[in-house]
Design a protein around this motif. Structure first.
Motif, PDB file in Angstrom:
ATOM      1  N   TRP A 158      -7.867  -4.643  -4.371  1.00  0.00           N
ATOM      2  CA  TRP A 158      -8.539  -3.551  -3.881  1.00  0.00           C
ATOM      3  C   TRP A 158      -9.948  -3.605  -3.441  1.00  0.00           C
ATOM      4  O   TRP A 158     -10.589  -4.771  -3.991  1.00  0.00           O
ATOM      5  CB  TRP A 158      -8.565  -2.424  -5.160  1.00  0.00           C
ATOM      6  CG  TRP A 158      -9.580  -2.742  -6.240  1.00  0.00           C
ATOM      7  CD1 TRP A 158      -9.303  -3.687  -7.504  1.00  0.00           C
ATOM      8  CD2 TRP A 158     -10.872  -2.588  -6.286  1.00  0.00           C
ATOM      9  NE1 TRP A 158     -10.443  -3.752  -8.151  1.00  0.00           N
ATOM     10  CE2 TRP A 158     -11.408  -3.099  -7.509  1.00  0.00           C
ATOM     11  CE3 TRP A 158     -11.910  -1.704  -5.615  1.00  0.00           C
ATOM     12  CZ2 TRP A 158     -12.944  -2.923  -7.940  1.00  0.00           C
ATOM     13  CZ3 TRP A 158     -13.218  -1.579  -6.131  1.00  0.00           C
ATOM     14  CH2 TRP A 158     -13.687  -2.293  -6.968  1.00  0.00           C
ATOM     15  N   ASN A 188       0.954  -1.333  -0.086  1.00  0.00           N
ATOM     16  CA  ASN A 188      -0.051  -0.068  -0.070  1.00  0.00           C
ATOM     17  C   ASN A 188       1.039   1.507   0.058  1.00  0.00           C
ATOM     18  O   ASN A 188       2.067   1.302   0.237  1.00  0.00           O
ATOM     19  CB  ASN A 188      -0.938   0.024   1.158  1.00  0.00           C
ATOM     20  CG  ASN A 188      -0.245   0.125   2.740  1.00  0.00           C
ATOM     21  OD1 ASN A 188       0.375   0.959   2.928  1.00  0.00           O
ATOM     22  ND2 ASN A 188      -0.378  -0.813   3.150  1.00  0.00           N
ATOM     23  N   GLN A 189       0.380   2.478  -0.396  1.00  0.00           N
ATOM     24  CA  GLN A 189       1.039   3.528  -0.280  1.00  0.00           C
ATOM     25  C   GLN A 189       1.738   4.042   0.709  1.00  0.00           C
ATOM     26  O   GLN A 189       2.597   4.739   1.071  1.00  0.00           O
ATOM     27  CB  GLN A 189       0.230   4.714  -0.902  1.00  0.00           C
ATOM     28  CG  GLN A 189       0.899   5.848  -1.259  1.00  0.00           C
ATOM     29  CD  GLN A 189       0.260   6.861  -2.180  1.00  0.00           C
ATOM     30  OE1 GLN A 189       0.827   7.696  -3.176  1.00  0.00           O
ATOM     31  NE2 GLN A 189      -1.189   6.987  -2.094  1.00  0.00           N
ATOM     32  N   PHE A 243      -1.949   6.986  -5.374  1.00  0.00           N
ATOM     33  CA  PHE A 243      -1.376   5.857  -5.403  1.00  0.00           C
ATOM     34  C   PHE A 243      -0.956   5.455  -6.921  1.00  0.00           C
ATOM     35  O   PHE A 243       0.314   5.567  -7.159  1.00  0.00           O
ATOM     36  CB  PHE A 243      -2.085   4.773  -4.620  1.00  0.00           C
ATOM     37  CG  PHE A 243      -1.156   3.445  -4.585  1.00  0.00           C
ATOM     38  CD1 PHE A 243       0.269   3.561  -4.633  1.00  0.00           C
ATOM     39  CD2 PHE A 243      -1.933   2.520  -4.017  1.00  0.00           C
ATOM     40  CE1 PHE A 243       0.756   2.362  -4.169  1.00  0.00           C
ATOM     41  CE2 PHE A 243      -1.296   1.217  -3.832  1.00  0.00           C
ATOM     42  CZ  PHE A 243       0.153   1.133  -3.889  1.00  0.00           C
ATOM     43  N   ASP A 267      -6.891   8.917  -2.548  1.00  0.00           N
ATOM     44  CA  ASP A 267      -5.613   8.330  -2.086  1.00  0.00           C
ATOM     45  C   ASP A 267      -5.498   7.246  -3.051  1.00  0.00           C
ATOM     46  O   ASP A 267      -4.242   7.124  -3.584  1.00  0.00           O
ATOM     47  CB  ASP A 267      -5.756   7.385  -0.770  1.00  0.00           C
ATOM     48  CG  ASP A 267      -4.694   6.694  -0.375  1.00  0.00           C
ATOM     49  OD1 ASP A 267      -3.632   7.183   0.056  1.00  0.00           O
ATOM     50  OD2 ASP A 267      -4.818   5.313  -0.844  1.00  0.00           O
ATOM     51  N   MET A 268      -6.373   6.497  -3.766  1.00  0.00           N
ATOM     52  CA  MET A 268      -6.306   5.742  -4.715  1.00  0.00           C
ATOM     53  C   MET A 268      -5.594   6.218  -5.993  1.00  0.00           C
ATOM     54  O   MET A 268      -4.705   5.701  -6.517  1.00  0.00           O
ATOM     55  CB  MET A 268      -7.611   4.696  -5.081  1.00  0.00           C
ATOM     56  CG  MET A 268      -7.316   3.610  -6.176  1.00  0.00           C
ATOM     57  SD  MET A 268      -8.918   3.074  -6.790  1.00  0.00           S
ATOM     58  CE  MET A 268      -8.589   1.354  -6.031  1.00  0.00           C
ATOM     59  N   TYR A 313      -9.733   0.411   1.906  1.00  0.00           N
ATOM     60  CA  TYR A 313     -10.054   1.447   2.755  1.00  0.00           C
ATOM     61  C   TYR A 313     -11.259   1.057   3.573  1.00  0.00           C
ATOM     62  O   TYR A 313     -12.031   0.271   3.243  1.00  0.00           O
ATOM     63  CB  TYR A 313     -10.674   2.401   1.544  1.00  0.00           C
ATOM     64  CG  TYR A 313      -9.477   2.875   0.559  1.00  0.00           C
ATOM     65  CD1 TYR A 313      -8.628   3.832   0.963  1.00  0.00           C
ATOM     66  CD2 TYR A 313      -9.385   2.128  -0.793  1.00  0.00           C
ATOM     67  CE1 TYR A 313      -7.454   4.460   0.196  1.00  0.00           C
ATOM     68  CE2 TYR A 313      -8.272   2.496  -1.495  1.00  0.00           C
ATOM     69  CZ  TYR A 313      -7.529   3.533  -1.087  1.00  0.00           C
ATOM     70  OH  TYR A 313      -6.436   3.820  -1.862  1.00  0.00           O
ATOM     71  N   SER A 317      -4.552  -2.083  -2.252  1.00  0.00           N
ATOM     72  CA  SER A 317      -4.903  -0.822  -1.384  1.00  0.00           C
ATOM     73  C   SER A 317      -6.612  -1.284  -0.686  1.00  0.00           C
ATOM     74  O   SER A 317      -7.372  -1.515  -1.850  1.00  0.00           O
ATOM     75  CB  SER A 317      -5.063   0.590  -2.216  1.00  0.00           C
ATOM     76  OG  SER A 317      -5.142   1.557  -1.138  1.00  0.00           O
TER      77      SER A 317
END
Length: 506
Positions: A296, A218-219, A268, A264-265, A248, A246
């Motif tokens: 995801w 993940n970032q 990233f 955020d996605m 959430y 990722s």
């Protein structure tokens, strides 16, 4: 809300063409994804292979394409040969990743049979174990799966009942190897060398193989970007994709930030693209590395498991999140983010397919049903094929704790390259107020409003459950109109919207 949102669409300005692999999913030996999910030989709906036909029907309706297997964290301790041959002779093993017992009743042959039952759109995406195993085992798996015959391993597959090769073209070189939780976790230098060696060997077997190197889990990882850079320095000319993962969830009651998760996605994705292109420039390469966003979803990692689970159970109830309308709206926004980057994200896998943070739920011996997240995915897969149009957007904004000022409208549009039809996917992130929307379509060549479908509910916590499997379903919008090349609509609060527009000829 006094302000409205405006959107201009012109087919002369595009992002790129959607790869069907963008609508992939993921089957891991985790919890009940496999056992009592897709595979339950004693179920009343089971076919002769033990596959649940009620689940197969829903998987086809969902519209998934590429299906990644067998992990995930599971793959880093997996011996692929354990899932081959006569079922009664297969060994039981401890799965360290999820502290479960793996029976191996479902293995490689059953996975390929499942894909064939789903249909021709279902393509295998096979992960190799680079945690506890390496180059030799990856080559053995590739030969068993893909060589026509005449060798020990290919003849073993034939003896196991599969005369024809599986034809697996897309392979993941391990899983989340940057993560300390991963069995066989490695540094970027260690993994990069192993991935390069494995890739080089697999290309000796099949020069046309497509390979995915592990990117960051993940970032937020402390090694993010530095990991990608080092791995690509070792593998740039040998791989086709680098992976992104990722998940959430809503944290501390901050729903506005949760609804903006796609910020955020998209960050990233853009940061990984920048890193890939930086390494390409350093290497003076004209090649572009594409992105495989092969895990995801919305996932409530911090919620306690409501089901009692003990170590080393078979197929325990793990990660069985029940999704609300709010979750489905965020989920739809994540789909929009993927489509908005279709020029570089050419593989994506919703994790996972059944029971485990999944759009499809089942009960052992009982029914299967659609979660709220089922509908955005099915609609995007059905109507999100074609060219993604660049969107010129004006939108009111609001402040979020996690991402600062965020537009209330999150949107993209896809044009069918055959018919010229346009589909707009849109999310209203405002929790309480409708969002007036005006779309200028005069350049798009569309003349009819086919449908405006909405997923929203007066209760943002509404869910589909075993007791109420159709509590939440999409409904038609009211008041949407197309006149003089301009569409006007009001997006309901906290809503996922699909607006389909047709041409006079198709």
């Amino acid at each position: 809300m006094n302000q409205s949102a405006k959107l201009v669409l012109d087919p002369a300005f595009t992002v790129g063409t959607v790869d069907p692999r963008l609508f992939g999913s993921f089957v891991e030996h985790l919890g009940r994804c496999v056992y009592t999910g897709i595979f339950e030989p004693d179920h009343p709906c089971a076919d002769e292979s033990g596959l649940r036909t009620d689940v197969l029907d829903l998987v086809r309706e969902l519209g998934v394409t590429t299906i990644r297997y067998p992990g995930g964290n599971f793959v880093s301790g997996y011996r692929w040969e354990d899932g081959t041959g006569p079922v009664e002779e297969r060994p039981r093993r401890l799965d360290l990743a999820w502290r479960s017992t793996e029976t191996n009743r479902f293995g490689l042959g059953e996975y390929i049979a499942f894909l064939r039952e789903v249909g021709p759109q279902a393509e295998p995406m096979m992960a190799v174990n680079l945690g506890t195993r390496g180059v030799a085992e990856a080559l053995e798996l590739q030969e068993y799966a893909n060589h026509p015959g005449g060798t020990a391993l290919s003849d073993r597959r034939i003896a196991h009942g599969d005369k024809d090769p599986y034809g697996i073209k897309l392979w993941c070189l391990g899983n989340e190897m940057d993560g300390p939780w991963q069995t066989g976790h490695k540094t970027a230098e260690e993994y990069g060398r192993l991935a390069a060696e494995t890739a080089r060997a697999m290309r000796q077997f099949d020069p046309g193989v497509e390979l995915v190197a592990c990117g960051s889990s993940n970032q937020g990882m402390p090694t993010f970007a530095a990991w990608e850079a080092k791995v690509l320095e070792e593998t740039y000319d040998l791989v086709d994709y680098i992976s992104l993962h990722s998940y959430y969830e809503e944290r501390d009651g901050d729903r506005d930030s949760f609804l903006a998760s796609a910020v955020d996605m998209e960050s990233f994705i853009e940061n990984v693209v920048a890193t890939c292109d930086h390494i390409g420039a350093r290497l003076k390469s004209k090649k572009k590395i594409n992105l495989s966003f092969d895990e995801w979803n919305v996932w409530y990692m911090n919620r306690p498991n409501p089901h009692p689970v003990t170590d080393w159970q078979e197929a325990p109830r793990l990660l069985e999140d029940v999704y609300s309308v709010t979750d489905a709206v965020v989920f739809g926004s994540l789909l929009i983010a993927l489509l908005r980057h279709a020029d570089r994200v050419t593989v994506a896998c919703l994790a996972q397919l059944v029971n485990v943070i999944a759009p499809i739920m089942t009960e052992p011996g009982g029914p299967a049903w659609r979660q709220t997240t089922f509908y955005p995915f099915a609609q995007a897969s059905a109507y999100g094929r074609g060219r993604v149009l660049r969107t010129a957007v004006e939108s009111p904004v609001h402040e979020t704790a996690a991402y600062g000022e965020v537009p209330l409208l999150h949107t993209t549009a896809v044009q069918d390259e055959t018919t010229g039809a346009v589909t707009v996917f849109a999310v209203n992130r405002h929790q309480r107020e409708g969002l007036p929307l005006e779309i200028d379509l005069r350049a798009a060549g569309v003349s009819t409003l086919v449908e405006h479908s909405v997923l929203a509910d007066a209760d943002p916590e509404a869910r589909n459950t075993l007791a109420e499997p159709e509590r939440v379903v999409p409904h038609p919008a009211r008041g949407t109109a197309l006149e003089g090349g301009v569409l006007r609509a009001t997006l309901e609060p906290l809503s996922w919207n699909v607006i389909r527009l047709g041409t006079s000829s198709g």
